[in-house]
Write a protein that holds these residues in place. Structure first.
Motif, PDB file in Angstrom:
ATOM      1  N   LEU A 129       0.764  -1.114   0.123  1.00  0.00           N
ATOM      2  CA  LEU A 129      -0.152   0.077  -0.041  1.00  0.00           C
ATOM      3  C   LEU A 129       0.840   1.215   0.084  1.00  0.00           C
ATOM      4  CD1 LEU A 129      -2.749  -1.035   2.468  1.00  0.00           C
ATOM      5  CD2 LEU A 129      -2.951  -0.638   0.101  1.00  0.00           C
ATOM      6  N   ILE A 130       2.004   1.431   0.771  1.00  0.00           N
ATOM      7  CA  ILE A 130       2.795   2.334   0.776  1.00  0.00           C
ATOM      8  C   ILE A 130       3.519   2.566  -0.582  1.00  0.00           C
ATOM      9  CG2 ILE A 130       4.891   3.361   1.696  1.00  0.00           C
ATOM     10  CD1 ILE A 130       4.000   1.943   4.393  1.00  0.00           C
ATOM     11  N   VAL A 131       3.992   1.657  -1.031  1.00  0.00           N
ATOM     12  CA  VAL A 131       4.764   1.576  -2.350  1.00  0.00           C
ATOM     13  C   VAL A 131       3.898   2.286  -3.587  1.00  0.00           C
ATOM     14  CG1 VAL A 131       6.037   0.345  -4.214  1.00  0.00           C
ATOM     15  CG2 VAL A 131       6.544  -0.073  -1.792  1.00  0.00           C
ATOM     16  N   SER A 132       2.666   1.487  -3.394  1.00  0.00           N
ATOM     17  CA  SER A 132       1.677   2.003  -4.520  1.00  0.00           C
ATOM     18  C   SER A 132       1.043   3.203  -4.554  1.00  0.00           C
ATOM     19  CB  SER A 132       0.382   0.966  -4.599  1.00  0.00           C
ATOM     20  OG  SER A 132      -0.216   1.348  -3.448  1.00  0.00           O
ATOM     21  N   SER A 133       1.117   3.847  -3.114  1.00  0.00           N
ATOM     22  CA  SER A 133       0.568   5.205  -2.937  1.00  0.00           C
ATOM     23  C   SER A 133       1.802   6.316  -3.755  1.00  0.00           C
ATOM     24  CB  SER A 133       0.506   5.720  -1.695  1.00  0.00           C
ATOM     25  OG  SER A 133       1.901   5.630  -0.960  1.00  0.00           O
ATOM     26  N   ILE A 134       3.124   5.841  -3.995  1.00  0.00           N
ATOM     27  CA  ILE A 134       3.911   6.693  -4.582  1.00  0.00           C
ATOM     28  C   ILE A 134       3.463   7.179  -6.171  1.00  0.00           C
ATOM     29  CG2 ILE A 134       6.236   7.047  -5.198  1.00  0.00           C
ATOM     30  CD1 ILE A 134       7.120   5.236  -2.885  1.00  0.00           C
ATOM     31  N   PRO A 135       3.241   6.084  -6.967  1.00  0.00           N
ATOM     32  CA  PRO A 135       2.704   6.544  -8.204  1.00  0.00           C
ATOM     33  C   PRO A 135       1.525   7.177  -8.248  1.00  0.00           C
ATOM     34  CG  PRO A 135       2.731   4.269  -7.995  1.00  0.00           C
ATOM     35  CD  PRO A 135       3.448   4.614  -6.804  1.00  0.00           C
ATOM     36  N   PHE A 136       0.763   6.853  -7.334  1.00  0.00           N
ATOM     37  CA  PHE A 136      -0.733   7.495  -7.087  1.00  0.00           C
ATOM     38  C   PHE A 136      -0.706   9.105  -7.134  1.00  0.00           C
ATOM     39  CE2 PHE A 136      -4.218   9.275  -4.776  1.00  0.00           C
ATOM     40  CZ  PHE A 136      -5.470   8.570  -5.579  1.00  0.00           C
ATOM     41  N   LEU A 137       0.380   9.434  -5.944  1.00  0.00           N
ATOM     42  CA  LEU A 137       0.464  10.763  -5.680  1.00  0.00           C
ATOM     43  C   LEU A 137       1.293  11.496  -6.822  1.00  0.00           C
ATOM     44  CD1 LEU A 137       1.598  10.497  -2.031  1.00  0.00           C
ATOM     45  CD2 LEU A 137      -0.636  11.309  -2.896  1.00  0.00           C
ATOM     46  N   GLY A 138       2.110  10.719  -7.528  1.00  0.00           N
ATOM     47  CA  GLY A 138       2.843  11.361  -8.679  1.00  0.00           C
ATOM     48  C   GLY A 138       1.959  11.567  -9.777  1.00  0.00           C
ATOM     49  N   ILE A 139       0.804  10.609 -10.437  1.00  0.00           N
ATOM     50  CA  ILE A 139       0.211  10.747 -11.173  1.00  0.00           C
ATOM     51  C   ILE A 139      -0.985  11.950 -10.878  1.00  0.00           C
ATOM     52  CG2 ILE A 139      -1.800   9.797 -12.488  1.00  0.00           C
ATOM     53  CD1 ILE A 139      -0.335   7.053 -11.985  1.00  0.00           C
ATOM     54  N   LEU A 140      -1.399  11.946  -9.525  1.00  0.00           N
ATOM     55  CA  LEU A 140      -2.213  12.997  -9.101  1.00  0.00           C
ATOM     56  C   LEU A 140      -1.563  14.362  -9.428  1.00  0.00           C
ATOM     57  CD1 LEU A 140      -5.182  13.376  -7.861  1.00  0.00           C
ATOM     58  CD2 LEU A 140      -3.977  13.455  -5.499  1.00  0.00           C
ATOM     59  N   GLY A 142       0.776  14.980 -11.592  1.00  0.00           N
ATOM     60  CA  GLY A 142       0.942  15.189 -12.899  1.00  0.00           C
ATOM     61  C   GLY A 142      -0.257  15.771 -13.609  1.00  0.00           C
ATOM     62  N   VAL A 143      -1.454  15.349 -13.196  1.00  0.00           N
ATOM     63  CA  VAL A 143      -2.794  15.884 -13.629  1.00  0.00           C
ATOM     64  C   VAL A 143      -3.145  17.144 -13.110  1.00  0.00           C
ATOM     65  CG1 VAL A 143      -5.185  15.440 -13.545  1.00  0.00           C
ATOM     66  CG2 VAL A 143      -3.749  13.506 -13.883  1.00  0.00           C
ATOM     67  N   LEU A 144      -2.701  17.395 -11.750  1.00  0.00           N
ATOM     68  CA  LEU A 144      -3.131  18.783 -11.334  1.00  0.00           C
ATOM     69  C   LEU A 144      -2.195  19.803 -11.357  1.00  0.00           C
ATOM     70  CD1 LEU A 144      -4.502  17.654  -7.682  1.00  0.00           C
ATOM     71  CD2 LEU A 144      -5.868  18.236 -10.034  1.00  0.00           C
ATOM     72  N   VAL A 145      -1.026  19.488 -11.546  1.00  0.00           N
ATOM     73  CA  VAL A 145       0.139  20.472 -11.495  1.00  0.00           C
ATOM     74  C   VAL A 145       1.157  20.283 -12.616  1.00  0.00           C
ATOM     75  CG1 VAL A 145       2.206  21.304 -10.399  1.00  0.00           C
ATOM     76  CG2 VAL A 145      -0.029  20.709  -9.124  1.00  0.00           C
ATOM     77  N   PRO A 395      -4.332  13.989 -19.589  1.00  0.00           N
ATOM     78  CA  PRO A 395      -4.245  15.374 -19.368  1.00  0.00           C
ATOM     79  C   PRO A 395      -3.223  15.546 -18.110  1.00  0.00           C
ATOM     80  CG  PRO A 395      -6.336  14.423 -18.181  1.00  0.00           C
ATOM     81  CD  PRO A 395      -5.499  13.302 -19.053  1.00  0.00           C
ATOM     82  N   GLY A 396      -2.174  15.001 -18.312  1.00  0.00           N
ATOM     83  CA  GLY A 396      -1.164  15.363 -17.252  1.00  0.00           C
ATOM     84  C   GLY A 396       0.329  14.827 -17.661  1.00  0.00           C
ATOM     85  N   ARG A 397       1.296  15.255 -16.905  1.00  0.00           N
ATOM     86  CA  ARG A 397       2.849  14.931 -17.105  1.00  0.00           C
ATOM     87  C   ARG A 397       3.285  14.484 -15.914  1.00  0.00           C
ATOM     88  NH1 ARG A 397       5.712  16.639 -21.631  1.00  0.00           N
ATOM     89  NH2 ARG A 397       4.535  17.520 -23.481  1.00  0.00           N
ATOM     90  N   VAL A 398       3.948  13.478 -15.805  1.00  0.00           N
ATOM     91  CA  VAL A 398       4.654  12.860 -14.613  1.00  0.00           C
ATOM     92  C   VAL A 398       5.901  12.636 -14.830  1.00  0.00           C
ATOM     93  CG1 VAL A 398       4.335  10.682 -13.233  1.00  0.00           C
ATOM     94  CG2 VAL A 398       2.553  11.464 -14.112  1.00  0.00           C
ATOM     95  N   GLY A 399       6.876  13.368 -14.386  1.00  0.00           N
ATOM     96  CA  GLY A 399       8.264  13.322 -14.555  1.00  0.00           C
ATOM     97  C   GLY A 399       9.008  13.685 -15.817  1.00  0.00           C
ATOM     98  N   ILE A 400       8.013  14.088 -16.940  1.00  0.00           N
ATOM     99  CA  ILE A 400       8.491  14.633 -18.211  1.00  0.00           C
ATOM    100  C   ILE A 400       7.608  16.053 -18.249  1.00  0.00           C
ATOM    101  CG2 ILE A 400       8.635  14.385 -20.607  1.00  0.00           C
ATOM    102  CD1 ILE A 400      10.364  12.195 -19.153  1.00  0.00           C
ATOM    103  N   TRP A 401       8.230  16.996 -18.119  1.00  0.00           N
ATOM    104  CA  TRP A 401       7.662  18.415 -17.806  1.00  0.00           C
ATOM    105  C   TRP A 401       7.442  18.918 -19.376  1.00  0.00           C
ATOM    106  CZ3 TRP A 401       5.837  16.764 -13.775  1.00  0.00           C
ATOM    107  CH2 TRP A 401       6.616  16.337 -12.530  1.00  0.00           C
TER     108      TRP A 401
END
Length: 412
Positions: A129-140, A142-145, A395-401
């Motif tokens: 659960l902890i490990v999977s929360s990292i990409p979840f927050l990253g994707i979130l 990427g979409v919002l910011v 509609p987002g970018r994760v790590g590739i700005w």
């Protein structure tokens, strides 16, 4: 029920079944790792059911010719939900694999009574659960910011044969605007201001002004008209600019769309180069700027490099704008005339990846394009692949700005 409706229904049901199986298996981590009455479990299923309903709506209303913001939101929700669950799936499958063989061993040795499989371990589920929360927050993020997190990338290139008058000449490259995807005028205006702040001699746009049709750019004309460069603004077409990815009522309608796109390029102040070239002049010297229409391996091949460079001297300094970087390997690097610098885009870096300068540079785009982002040099020729200004589908970018590239030319 006609055949087409039945086919759509089958695809919806298979998609929902696929998602439900992933949800059910991933949920085992929540059952084991969280307290029995945890509210997070209810949120998990409420979010999943919401996505199921949105998927059904998306399938029933999908129209390639009009990729609305709702479709983008659907993609973002699917990605936001699916990737973390696939990570959970990996943990659960790995643990179940060990549980299965442990059960066999204990049954054979007689060291265990009761259920065949040992209980799941709470520690494994909590770690998952902890490990999977990292990409979840990253994707979130990427979409919002991330999709409007513009960054300026600077390069300096030295050449023996660059005319002395162009020593220190600066180019701002932007690519892949994809105007049909924008949803925040304030953020977009900030990006345009950031381009102007670079104070480059020229601005070069390397294609994909729209997603599918010229009307997508209409709301943003006044914003992009503000781009300024003392020696001009030049552009080319990308694969999405031709309207090839949607159905048109007639050939005439498609042609009218292209004519309107050409007009918009002019209204923006861009000189569109369609398999042609211009001379950039400074203090009696010049360099040749070549622009080809889209030419891509596996995509539309409208570009004609030979035609675009037909009247140029072999000894002149040349910059080529070509939307798809595969053109460089297929034709440009071995072209009869030496082209010093090629500017491309197209890949977006897949809008997802990991880039830590000096340590790692990876994106799924690398599986399709050997040259997918940044500066490359081969046979004395340079290729720069811009990561894109806008975004498409997801509609987002994760790590590739989103990227604004500034290239300074120096005489060695």
């Amino acid at each position: 029920m006609n055949l087409l409706t039945f086919s759509v229904l089958v695809r919806i049901l298979l998609f929902l079944l696929f998602f439900f199986l992933i949800d059910w298996y991933s949920f085992q981590a929540f059952k084991t790792g969280l307290p029995a009455q945890s509210w997070i479990k209810l949120v998990y299923w409420a979010f999943s059911i919401f996505i199921y309903l949105f998927v059904v709506y998306g399938f029933l209303t999908f129209n390639r010719s009009n990729l609305s913001l709702n479709f983008g939101r659907l993609i973002s929700l699917i990605v936001l939900s699916l990737i973390p669950k696939l990570i959970l799936l990996g943990f659960m499958f790995g643990e179940d694999f060990l549980r299965f063989f442990t059960g066999i061993y204990q049954s054979v040795s007689g060291s265990r009574e009761g259920d065949f499989l040992p209980d799941r371990r709470k520690f494994i589920s909590q770690t998952a659960l902890i490990v999977s929360s990292i990409p979840f927050l990253g994707i979130l993020h990427g979409v919002l910011v991330g999709k409007y997190r513009y960054r300026v990338v600077n390069h300096t290139l030295e050449f023996d044969d660059l005319p002395q008058e162009f020593d220190g000449f600066t180019i701002t490259q932007i690519s892949d605007i994809h105007s049909g995807s924008f949803d925040n005028k304030k953020k977009l205006e900030y990006g345009v201001e950031l381009i102007n702040k670079q104070n480059s001699d020229v601005i070069l746009f390397t294609g994909d002004l729209v997603n599918n049709h010229s009307g997508e750019m209409e709301p943003w004309i006044d914003t992009f008209k503000k781009l300024k460069a003392p020696m001009g603004k030049y552009s080319i077409l990308g694969n999405h600019d031709y309207g090839d990815y949607m159905s048109w009522p007639s050939k005439e309608a498609k042609e009218a769309n292209m004519q309107r796109l050409y007009e918009i390029q002019g209204e923006l102040g861009f000189q569109l180069l369609k398999n042609e070239n211009v001379k950039l002049k400074k203090n009696g010297a010049h360099i040749d700027l070549i622009g080809v229409e889209n030419w891509g391996k596996g995509f539309g091949q409208y570009g004609d490099l030979k035609k675009a460079a037909s009247n140029l001297s072999d000894q002149s300094f040349k910059i080529l704008m070509s939307h798809d970087p595969s053109h460089f390997d297929e034709q440009v690097k071995n072209f009869s005339q030496f082209i010093h610098l090629t500017l491309s885009g197209h890949t977006h870096g897949m809008q997802f990846g990991i880039e830590i300068p000096g340590f790692i540079k990876w994106s799924p785009a690398s599986l399709r394009y050997p040259k997918w982002a940044g500066m490359y040099e081969e046979l004395g020729r340079y290729l720069h692949v811009n990561r894109g200004f806008g975004f498409l589908a997801f509609p987002g970018r994760v790590g590739i700005w989103p990227e604004i590239t500034v290239i300074k030319l120096k005489r060695r």
